[in-house]
Enzyme design. Structure first.
Site, short mmCIF file in Angstrom:
data_model
loop_
_atom_site.label_atom_id
_atom_site.label_comp_id
_atom_site.label_asym_id
_atom_site.label_seq_id
_atom_site.Cartn_x
_atom_site.Cartn_y
_atom_site.Cartn_z
N ASN A 80 0.85 -1.20 0.00
CA ASN A 80 0.00 0.00 0.00
C ASN A 80 0.88 1.25 0.00
O ASN A 80 2.07 1.17 0.28
CB ASN A 80 -0.88 0.01 1.26
CG ASN A 80 -1.97 -1.04 1.22
OD1 ASN A 80 -2.63 -1.25 0.20
ND2 ASN A 80 -2.16 -1.72 2.35
N CYS A 89 -4.28 -7.46 -4.30
CA CYS A 89 -4.65 -6.19 -4.95
C CYS A 89 -5.26 -6.55 -6.31
O CYS A 89 -4.54 -7.01 -7.20
CB CYS A 89 -3.41 -5.32 -5.11
SG CYS A 89 -3.75 -3.74 -5.91
N GLY A 90 -6.56 -6.36 -6.43
CA GLY A 90 -7.26 -6.82 -7.63
C GLY A 90 -6.93 -5.99 -8.85
O GLY A 90 -6.57 -6.52 -9.92
N ASN A 91 -7.01 -4.66 -8.73
CA ASN A 91 -6.65 -3.81 -9.88
C ASN A 91 -5.16 -3.98 -10.19
O ASN A 91 -4.76 -4.04 -11.36
CB ASN A 91 -6.94 -2.34 -9.56
CG ASN A 91 -8.44 -2.04 -9.55
OD1 ASN A 91 -9.18 -2.52 -10.40
ND2 ASN A 91 -8.88 -1.28 -8.56
N ASN A 161 -8.01 -10.33 1.52
CA ASN A 161 -7.80 -9.15 2.37
C ASN A 161 -9.16 -8.74 2.94
O ASN A 161 -10.20 -9.11 2.42
CB ASN A 161 -7.14 -8.01 1.59
CG ASN A 161 -7.98 -7.55 0.40
OD1 ASN A 161 -8.97 -8.17 0.01
ND2 ASN A 161 -7.60 -6.44 -0.19
N ASN A 199 -10.50 -2.51 4.67
CA ASN A 199 -10.91 -1.67 3.54
C ASN A 199 -12.42 -1.47 3.68
O ASN A 199 -13.16 -2.46 3.80
CB ASN A 199 -10.58 -2.38 2.23
CG ASN A 199 -9.10 -2.67 2.11
OD1 ASN A 199 -8.30 -1.77 1.86
ND2 ASN A 199 -8.71 -3.93 2.32
N ARG A 218 -7.51 0.49 3.43
CA ARG A 218 -6.47 0.30 4.45
C ARG A 218 -5.12 0.62 3.81
O ARG A 218 -4.82 0.11 2.74
CB ARG A 218 -6.51 -1.14 4.92
CG ARG A 218 -5.42 -1.55 5.85
CD ARG A 218 -5.54 -3.00 6.25
NE ARG A 218 -5.35 -3.93 5.14
CZ ARG A 218 -5.22 -5.24 5.30
NH1 ARG A 218 -5.31 -5.77 6.51
NH2 ARG A 218 -5.05 -6.04 4.26
N CYS A 226 -11.07 0.00 -6.28
CA CYS A 226 -10.47 -1.09 -5.51
C CYS A 226 -11.05 -2.40 -6.05
O CYS A 226 -12.26 -2.63 -5.96
CB CYS A 226 -10.82 -0.91 -4.03
SG CYS A 226 -10.14 -2.20 -2.99
N GLY A 227 -10.19 -3.23 -6.62
CA GLY A 227 -10.68 -4.46 -7.26
C GLY A 227 -11.20 -5.46 -6.24
O GLY A 227 -12.31 -6.00 -6.39
N THR A 228 -10.43 -5.70 -5.20
CA THR A 228 -10.90 -6.63 -4.16
C THR A 228 -12.14 -6.05 -3.49
O THR A 228 -13.05 -6.81 -3.11
CB THR A 228 -9.82 -6.89 -3.10
OG1 THR A 228 -9.32 -5.63 -2.61
CG2 THR A 228 -8.67 -7.72 -3.67
N1 LIG Z 1 -6.62 -1.41 -4.43
C1 LIG Z 1 -6.51 -2.83 -4.18
C2 LIG Z 1 -6.82 -3.19 -2.77
C3 LIG Z 1 -5.64 -3.15 -1.96
C4 LIG Z 1 -6.05 -3.58 -0.63
C5 LIG Z 1 -5.23 -2.90 0.42
N2 LIG Z 1 -5.63 -1.53 0.60
C6 LIG Z 1 -5.36 -3.67 1.72
O1 LIG Z 1 -6.07 -4.71 1.74
O2 LIG Z 1 -4.71 -3.26 2.66
C7 LIG Z 1 -7.39 -3.64 -5.08
O3 LIG Z 1 -7.58 -3.24 -6.22
O4 LIG Z 1 -7.84 -4.72 -4.64
#
Ligand SMILES: N[C@H](CCC[C@H](N)C(=O)O)C(=O)O
Length: 289
Positions: A80, A89-91, A161, A199, A218, A226-228
């Site tokens: 992060n 991290c999905g994206n 996550n 998150n 987070r 945020c992909g996830t």
């Molecule tokens: N932007 C990311 C998520 C990162 C997750 C991170 N912020 C955490 O779990 O601490 C996504 O595309 O999934």
């Protein structure tokens, strides 16, 4: 400036990342959190929501705890923007796959397995559209989140996550002048449920199979996407709609609109979550940061 070392910049629905090629793990080694924060600084650094180190699974001991080099040659070492670790991290993993393809590091037209701290994810690239098998979601009950005096019940969903998904009340808006506000600081959450942080996603219904969301991440703050998080939102919406997958039912597909773009999420009848969306690499350079 000293000769520095190569970096690239990429994004997926405007969730942006600094990529650090380090194929045999000898350029950077374990990334120092303060250095990640400097790289992600949008004034004094390159700028990004996180860093993706591109390393062979074989070449990184921490990677081999999560992925078998025989299954996934490449490992996405994600951090992060504050330098903290996240499992997934999905994206980012879509941008990572786009980079591997563009650099000729993987064969075009075949599924791309990528090791992550949430295990191996398999990615399929079809032109501008990249689909990731995000694996099995965990639906872990209900918790509560708050912004100022506004409170919401939230679905606890884990995509490798942690996520807290809050559906806005009827008539409430995602607009920054609404109850969610500008999300300049972390929403309040139950630290007994999320001892390592969370998150937090806020969701507005837009019709059948269609939602819009904002996210406070987070370790990165509010991001454009945020992909996830979009996966967690689609899973929570499917549960609320009585379309929870993992049973004999049909796939449940949701269009998820984010400030930075749109993702399509499907929770399959055999209990996998597929995330589809764009990813581009926009620049490359050298840095001494
Ligand atoms: N932007 C990311 C998520 C990162 C997750 C991170 N912020 C955490 O779990 O601490 C996504 O595309 O999934």
């Amino acid at each position: 400036m000293s000769e520095g070392y190569p970096f690239l910049k990429g994004h997926g629905t405007e969730n942006d990342f600094v990529l650090l090629p380090d194929h045999d793990g000898t350029v950077h080694g374990d990334l120092d959190p303060a250095r990640v924060a400097r790289l992600c600084d949008r004034r004094a650094g390159i700028g990004g929501d996180g860093v993706l180190r591109v390393v062979r699974t074989e070449a990184y001991a921490a990677a081999r705890e999560h992925a078998d080099p025989a299954e996934a040659e490449w490992f996405m070492d994600y951090r992060n923007s504050d330098g903290s670790l996240s499992e997934m991290c999905g994206n980012g993993v879509r941008v990572f796959a786009r980079h591997l393809l563009e650099e000729g590091l993987v064969e075009p037209g075949r599924p791309i397995p990528v090791g992550t701290r949430a295990g191996v994810k398999v990615i399929e690239v079809d032109g501008d559209r990249i689909t990731v098998d995000m694996g099995r979601p965990q639906v872990l009950g209900t918790t509560e989140v708050a912004v100022g005096s506004a409170r919401w019940a939230a679905a606890h969903v884990d995509m490798g996550n942690p996520h807290a998904v809050a559906f806005l009340d009827e008539g409430q808006s995602l607009a920054v002048d609404g109850p969610v506000g500008p999300l300049a600081s972390e929403p309040d959450f139950d630290r007994s449920v999320y001892p390592h942080g969370v998150n937090v996603e806020f969701v507005e219904r837009r019709g059948a199979g269609h939602v819009a969301m904002r996210v406070h991440e987070r370790g990165s703050g509010e991001t454009r996407s945020c992909g996830t998080g979009a996966c967690a939102v689609a899973v929570a919406a499917a549960v609320a709609d009585g379309r929870a997958a993992g049973g004999p039912g049909a796939d449940a597909t949701y269009r998820v609109d984010l400030p930075g773009g749109t993702l399509e999420i499907t929770w399959t009848a055999d209990d996998r979550v597929l995330m589809s969306g764009p990813a581009v690499v926009v620049a490359r350079g050298t840095t001494a940061l």
